[in-house]
Design a protein around this motif. Sequence first.
Motif, PDB file in Angstrom:
ATOM      1  N   ALA A 162       0.819  -1.208   0.000  1.00 44.35           N
ATOM      2  CA  ALA A 162       0.000   0.000   0.000  1.00 44.35           C
ATOM      3  C   ALA A 162       0.854   1.259   0.000  1.00 44.35           C
ATOM      4  O   ALA A 162       0.507   2.251  -0.632  1.00 44.35           O
ATOM      5  N   ILE A 163       1.962   1.200   0.709  1.00 47.47           N
ATOM      6  CA  ILE A 163       2.791   2.397   0.829  1.00 47.47           C
ATOM      7  C   ILE A 163       3.417   2.735  -0.517  1.00 47.47           C
ATOM      8  O   ILE A 163       4.174   1.971  -1.093  1.00 47.47           O
ATOM      9  N   GLY A 164       3.051   3.921  -1.029  1.00 48.17           N
ATOM     10  CA  GLY A 164       3.656   4.403  -2.256  1.00 48.17           C
ATOM     11  C   GLY A 164       3.006   3.906  -3.523  1.00 48.17           C
ATOM     12  O   GLY A 164       3.322   4.381  -4.609  1.00 48.17           O
ATOM     13  N   THR A 165       2.106   2.931  -3.446  1.00 42.90           N
ATOM     14  CA  THR A 165       1.523   2.397  -4.668  1.00 42.90           C
ATOM     15  C   THR A 165       0.047   2.681  -4.800  1.00 42.90           C
ATOM     16  O   THR A 165      -0.503   2.564  -5.890  1.00 42.90           O
ATOM     17  N   GLY A 166      -0.623   3.026  -3.674  1.00 39.61           N
ATOM     18  CA  GLY A 166      -2.051   3.254  -3.727  1.00 39.61           C
ATOM     19  C   GLY A 166      -2.869   1.984  -3.729  1.00 39.61           C
ATOM     20  O   GLY A 166      -4.055   2.005  -4.047  1.00 39.61           O
ATOM     21  N   ALA A 167      -2.274   0.861  -3.368  1.00 41.78           N
ATOM     22  CA  ALA A 167      -3.014  -0.394  -3.401  1.00 41.78           C
ATOM     23  C   ALA A 167      -4.197  -0.372  -2.451  1.00 41.78           C
ATOM     24  O   ALA A 167      -5.256  -0.922  -2.754  1.00 41.78           O
ATOM     25  N   ALA A 168      -4.030   0.270  -1.315  1.00 43.70           N
ATOM     26  CA  ALA A 168      -5.152   0.317  -0.380  1.00 43.70           C
ATOM     27  C   ALA A 168      -6.305   1.088  -0.964  1.00 43.70           C
ATOM     28  O   ALA A 168      -7.471   0.750  -0.759  1.00 43.70           O
ATOM     29  N   ALA A 169      -6.010   2.156  -1.699  1.00 45.60           N
ATOM     30  CA  ALA A 169      -7.080   2.921  -2.314  1.00 45.60           C
ATOM     31  C   ALA A 169      -7.805   2.101  -3.363  1.00 45.60           C
ATOM     32  O   ALA A 169      -9.023   2.150  -3.489  1.00 45.60           O
ATOM     33  N   ALA A 170      -7.051   1.354  -4.134  1.00 43.09           N
ATOM     34  CA  ALA A 170      -7.687   0.517  -5.140  1.00 43.09           C
ATOM     35  C   ALA A 170      -8.581  -0.525  -4.497  1.00 43.09           C
ATOM     36  O   ALA A 170      -9.661  -0.851  -5.004  1.00 43.09           O
ATOM     37  N   ALA A 171      -8.132  -1.047  -3.344  1.00 49.06           N
ATOM     38  CA  ALA A 171      -8.941  -2.036  -2.653  1.00 49.06           C
ATOM     39  C   ALA A 171     -10.235  -1.444  -2.138  1.00 49.06           C
ATOM     40  O   ALA A 171     -11.231  -2.140  -1.966  1.00 49.06           O
ATOM     41  N   ASN A 210      -3.558   9.213  -0.072  1.00 53.39           N
ATOM     42  CA  ASN A 210      -3.374   9.233  -1.524  1.00 53.39           C
ATOM     43  C   ASN A 210      -4.177  10.353  -2.173  1.00 53.39           C
ATOM     44  O   ASN A 210      -3.712  11.027  -3.096  1.00 53.39           O
ATOM     45  N   TYR A 211      -5.414  10.538  -1.684  1.00 56.59           N
ATOM     46  CA  TYR A 211      -6.250  11.579  -2.265  1.00 56.59           C
ATOM     47  C   TYR A 211      -5.646  12.963  -2.054  1.00 56.59           C
ATOM     48  O   TYR A 211      -5.563  13.781  -2.985  1.00 56.59           O
ATOM     49  N   LEU A 212      -5.214  13.265  -0.833  1.00 53.98           N
ATOM     50  CA  LEU A 212      -4.666  14.587  -0.571  1.00 53.98           C
ATOM     51  C   LEU A 212      -3.358  14.822  -1.315  1.00 53.98           C
ATOM     52  O   LEU A 212      -3.014  15.967  -1.620  1.00 53.98           O
ATOM     53  N   ARG A 213      -2.635  13.787  -1.609  1.00 55.85           N
ATOM     54  CA  ARG A 213      -1.422  13.936  -2.416  1.00 55.85           C
ATOM     55  C   ARG A 213      -1.744  14.275  -3.866  1.00 55.85           C
ATOM     56  O   ARG A 213      -0.956  14.955  -4.547  1.00 55.85           O
ATOM     57  N   GLU A 214      -2.877  13.817  -4.346  1.00 53.27           N
ATOM     58  CA  GLU A 214      -3.208  13.947  -5.767  1.00 53.27           C
ATOM     59  C   GLU A 214      -4.131  15.132  -6.075  1.00 53.27           C
ATOM     60  O   GLU A 214      -4.136  15.630  -7.201  1.00 53.27           O
ATOM     61  N   VAL A 215      -4.934  15.567  -5.112  1.00 51.63           N
ATOM     62  CA  VAL A 215      -5.979  16.538  -5.413  1.00 51.63           C
ATOM     63  C   VAL A 215      -5.379  17.876  -5.860  1.00 51.63           C
ATOM     64  O   VAL A 215      -4.324  18.305  -5.373  1.00 51.63           O
ATOM     65  N   THR A 259     -10.608   5.655  -7.858  1.00 51.40           N
ATOM     66  CA  THR A 259      -9.402   5.913  -7.072  1.00 51.40           C
ATOM     67  C   THR A 259      -9.290   7.389  -6.726  1.00 51.40           C
ATOM     68  O   THR A 259      -9.871   8.251  -7.392  1.00 51.40           O
ATOM     69  N   PRO A 260      -8.519   7.736  -5.686  1.00 49.58           N
ATOM     70  CA  PRO A 260      -8.311   9.137  -5.360  1.00 49.58           C
ATOM     71  C   PRO A 260      -7.752   9.931  -6.528  1.00 49.58           C
ATOM     72  O   PRO A 260      -8.111  11.086  -6.727  1.00 49.58           O
ATOM     73  N   ALA A 261      -6.846   9.343  -7.311  1.00 53.53           N
ATOM     74  CA  ALA A 261      -6.276  10.067  -8.443  1.00 53.53           C
ATOM     75  C   ALA A 261      -7.349  10.413  -9.457  1.00 53.53           C
ATOM     76  O   ALA A 261      -7.402  11.514 -10.001  1.00 53.53           O
ATOM     77  N   ALA A 262      -8.241   9.449  -9.727  1.00 51.67           N
ATOM     78  CA  ALA A 262      -9.315   9.712 -10.677  1.00 51.67           C
ATOM     79  C   ALA A 262     -10.249  10.791 -10.151  1.00 51.67           C
ATOM     80  O   ALA A 262     -10.695  11.671 -10.890  1.00 51.67           O
ATOM     81  N   ARG A 263     -10.558  10.733  -8.860  1.00 51.34           N
ATOM     82  CA  ARG A 263     -11.420  11.733  -8.259  1.00 51.34           C
ATOM     83  C   ARG A 263     -10.787  13.114  -8.369  1.00 51.34           C
ATOM     84  O   ARG A 263     -11.452  14.105  -8.684  1.00 51.34           O
ATOM     85  N   LYS A 313      -6.658   0.962   5.494  1.00 49.83           N
ATOM     86  CA  LYS A 313      -7.153   1.293   4.147  1.00 49.83           C
ATOM     87  C   LYS A 313      -7.714   2.707   4.107  1.00 49.83           C
ATOM     88  O   LYS A 313      -7.469   3.463   3.156  1.00 49.83           O
ATOM     89  N   THR A 314      -8.470   3.066   5.126  1.00 45.59           N
ATOM     90  CA  THR A 314      -9.022   4.413   5.201  1.00 45.59           C
ATOM     91  C   THR A 314      -7.913   5.456   5.260  1.00 45.59           C
ATOM     92  O   THR A 314      -7.954   6.473   4.559  1.00 45.59           O
ATOM     93  N   ALA A 315      -6.908   5.215   6.093  1.00 48.73           N
ATOM     94  CA  ALA A 315      -5.797   6.170   6.222  1.00 48.73           C
ATOM     95  C   ALA A 315      -5.022   6.286   4.919  1.00 48.73           C
ATOM     96  O   ALA A 315      -4.646   7.391   4.499  1.00 48.73           O
ATOM     97  N   GLN A 316      -4.771   5.164   4.242  1.00 52.86           N
ATOM     98  CA  GLN A 316      -4.003   5.200   3.006  1.00 52.86           C
ATOM     99  C   GLN A 316      -4.787   5.856   1.879  1.00 52.86           C
ATOM    100  O   GLN A 316      -4.252   6.646   1.091  1.00 52.86           O
ATOM    101  N   THR A 317      -6.082   5.563   1.803  1.00 54.34           N
ATOM    102  CA  THR A 317      -6.918   6.156   0.758  1.00 54.34           C
ATOM    103  C   THR A 317      -6.967   7.669   0.899  1.00 54.34           C
ATOM    104  O   THR A 317      -6.825   8.406  -0.084  1.00 54.34           O
ATOM    105  N   GLY A 318      -7.163   8.163   2.120  1.00 53.92           N
ATOM    106  CA  GLY A 318      -7.196   9.599   2.334  1.00 53.92           C
ATOM    107  C   GLY A 318      -5.873  10.266   2.033  1.00 53.92           C
ATOM    108  O   GLY A 318      -5.819  11.354   1.435  1.00 53.92           O
TER     109      GLY A 318
END
Length: 315
Positions: free
Chosen positions: A13-22, A308-313, A27-31, A301-306
């Motif tokens: 999950a770290i660095g790859t966004g796997a948790a977000a995909a799960a 990832n989103y803040l890194r991409e938004v 995904t956060p990037a798409a959002r 998963k919640t922590a990783q998804t959030g």
Amino acid sequence: MDDVNRRRFLGAAIGTGAAAAAAGAWTPAARAQQGGGGGGRRNVPNNRIGIQLYSLRRLMPNNDRQAVRRMFNWLGRAGYTEVEMAGYYGFTAQQVRNWVDAAGLRAVSGHDGFDLNAPDGQWEAAYEKTLEGAKTMGQQYTGLAWFPGPYTADYFHHLAERMNKAAKMASEAGLQFFYHNHDFEFSNKDEAGKPLYDILLNETDANLVKFELDLYWIVVGGESPIDYLSRDPARYPLYHVKDKTWKDRPNEQDWEDVGPGAIDFPDIFAAGHRNRLDKHFIIEHDWPLLSHPDDPDAEYKTAQTGLNYLREVRW
């Protein structure tokens, strides 16, 4: 999930966004791409991304030294830089500060309450000790996060007066005081039909009392975060970045990971933007298991998804 598989999951999950995909196909990037707008002109600085530790309470039980240290270390490895305190888990502030520092984190803020109803002269000594703990943690901000009511205009006038006094004490201790909202401050109105929240804004010292705007609860309360942020962005140095499942049900309490949910964060962040370095973006989810039912790694998963989103938004 056994320990070996959990470590594999967290490592992936770290660095790859796997948790977000799960967590879902959106995904956060798409959002971020759909909602960012403006050619990606602004983004959340990496050193201003935090998490409210209440979101992780199931994994950080009181008096469990290994669990608490494990969670801090994971947050640091995942890429978080800040945390917001929600108690000390049965340890001293100095012990927790040592673990936060060792994980490469900063406790930027904390929900540190005080007695709202005790007569003046009786609550101050206890609050001084609370402020000492916040200083030990190295916090910049200390805040009142909730109170049980009553939710009346008369009580909110009293609350504003007490907040001014507490904020003065916090300032003298080198801390900035803030108030964190839920929905009741907006859903309950005064005689003129205005949200009771406005009493706090109007009757507190703007220099001493700041606000941590919980972006989920203001929406549930029926008001627009964009409207409030547009009036005075500097009054809100902290966001609780928390998401909803349903955009068309504004008054319904439902929680979602930050990113796959329905709240339009880019427009909100744009409204609150003055200098992007004066904001702290704190991920929160009241009940991660609602987004990941029966999943032992729901909080991760919640922590990783959030994150990832803040890194991409962008906005």
